[in-house]
Scaffold this motif. Structure first.
Motif, PDB file in Angstrom:
ATOM      1  N   SER A  26       0.834  -1.192   0.000  1.00  0.00           N
ATOM      2  CA  SER A  26       0.000   0.000   0.000  1.00  0.00           C
ATOM      3  C   SER A  26       0.869   1.242   0.000  1.00  0.00           C
ATOM      4  N   ALA A  27       0.254   2.373  -0.276  1.00  0.00           N
ATOM      5  CA  ALA A  27       0.988   3.633  -0.306  1.00  0.00           C
ATOM      6  C   ALA A  27       1.609   3.929   1.050  1.00  0.00           C
ATOM      7  N   ALA A  28       0.913   3.580   2.125  1.00  0.00           N
ATOM      8  CA  ALA A  28       1.415   3.861   3.465  1.00  0.00           C
ATOM      9  C   ALA A  28       2.669   3.052   3.764  1.00  0.00           C
ATOM     10  N   THR A  29       2.720   1.798   3.337  1.00  0.00           N
ATOM     11  CA  THR A  29       3.894   0.981   3.615  1.00  0.00           C
ATOM     12  C   THR A  29       4.943   1.108   2.519  1.00  0.00           C
ATOM     13  N   GLY A  30       4.565   1.618   1.376  1.00  0.00           N
ATOM     14  CA  GLY A  30       5.506   1.760   0.266  1.00  0.00           C
ATOM     15  C   GLY A  30       6.627   2.738   0.568  1.00  0.00           C
ATOM     16  N   ALA A  31       6.381   3.753   1.395  1.00  0.00           N
ATOM     17  CA  ALA A  31       7.409   4.732   1.742  1.00  0.00           C
ATOM     18  C   ALA A  31       8.551   4.068   2.509  1.00  0.00           C
ATOM     19  N   PHE A  32       8.249   3.056   3.246  1.00  0.00           N
ATOM     20  CA  PHE A  32       9.252   2.330   4.005  1.00  0.00           C
ATOM     21  C   PHE A  32       9.467   1.009   3.293  1.00  0.00           C
ATOM     22  N   GLU A  78      14.371  -1.791   0.648  1.00  0.00           N
ATOM     23  CA  GLU A  78      15.736  -1.267   0.697  1.00  0.00           C
ATOM     24  C   GLU A  78      15.965  -0.459   1.967  1.00  0.00           C
ATOM     25  N   ARG A  79      15.039   0.405   2.279  1.00  0.00           N
ATOM     26  CA  ARG A  79      15.152   1.237   3.493  1.00  0.00           C
ATOM     27  C   ARG A  79      15.113   0.365   4.750  1.00  0.00           C
ATOM     28  N   ALA A  80      14.266  -0.646   4.763  1.00  0.00           N
ATOM     29  CA  ALA A  80      14.184  -1.544   5.922  1.00  0.00           C
ATOM     30  C   ALA A  80      15.515  -2.276   6.115  1.00  0.00           C
ATOM     31  N   GLY A  81      16.090  -2.762   5.032  1.00  0.00           N
ATOM     32  CA  GLY A  81      17.380  -3.445   5.121  1.00  0.00           C
ATOM     33  C   GLY A  81      18.471  -2.531   5.658  1.00  0.00           C
TER      34      GLY A  81
END
Length: 191
Positions: A2-8, A11-14
């Motif tokens: 979703s758009a809300a989780t797409g920001a994070f 790659e960023r989580a890793g």
């Protein structure tokens, strides 16, 4: 995604995971660093197993109704626990409790659930039509089943229903010995 989780994204989580693990390593406490790495591994295994199960169910679903597939997914303890963990489960607490209780070996019925305390009171359900009940399910085994489907339940209490129910009246009739004719009343005469 979703758009809300797409920001994070992935790659960023890793990157963030690597940063946190490096901070723990730099702090010099090897035990804490190893524990954090083990925590990340366990979480990755948990999510990986859940996602693999979802994919397996969806692959097996072609040509079937979407509702059937969703019901199978919601009935899977691992998938259900992931959905509950992220507050994504589409069923309310009562429905999830009912779903979990269908897996209990000895049938039980819900007496009450107190949302404020998390206490679920159950009673052994009547087995068959004889009025007797099966052996009560162990509260711990029921709690284990509920952990995946309804973690809001923190305690299971089993009520004894023997005092609440009257014993079933069992009527036994004797059968006449074979070969002996039974007397039947004569039909009523009409004048």
């Amino acid at each position: 995604m979703s758009a809300a989780t797409g920001a994070f994204g992935a790659e960023r989580a890793g990157q963030r995971i690597d940063e946190v693990l490096e901070q723990l390593t730099a702090a010099g406490d090897r035990n804490t660093s190893e524990a954090a790495e083990e925590l990340v591994r366990v979480l990755m295994d948990f999510y990986g197993a859940g996602l693999a199960r979802i994919l397996d169910r969806l692959r097996a679903a072609p040509g079937r109704e979407t509702g059937d597939t969703l019901d199978e997914l919601l009935g899977d303890d691992l998938v259900s626990s992931l959905l509950v963990l992220h507050d994504l489960h589409p069923e309310d607490t009562g429905t999830r409790i009912g779903r979990a209780l269908t897996a209990v070996r000895d049938p039980v019925e819900v007496v009450a659930f107190d949302e404020s305390t998390g206490i679920l009171r159950l009673r052994a359900a009547a087995a068959g039509g004889c009025g007797c009940t099966g052996a009560p399910a162990a509260p711990q085994s029921v709690e284990n089943l509920l952990a995946c489907f309804a973690p809001e339940v923190t305690t299971v209490e089993m009520e004894s229903d023997s005092a609440d129910r009257e014993p079933a009246l069992l009527q036994i009739q004797t059968r006449p010995p074979q070969g002996v004719a039974t007397a039947r009343p004569a039909p009523a005469r009409t004048s």
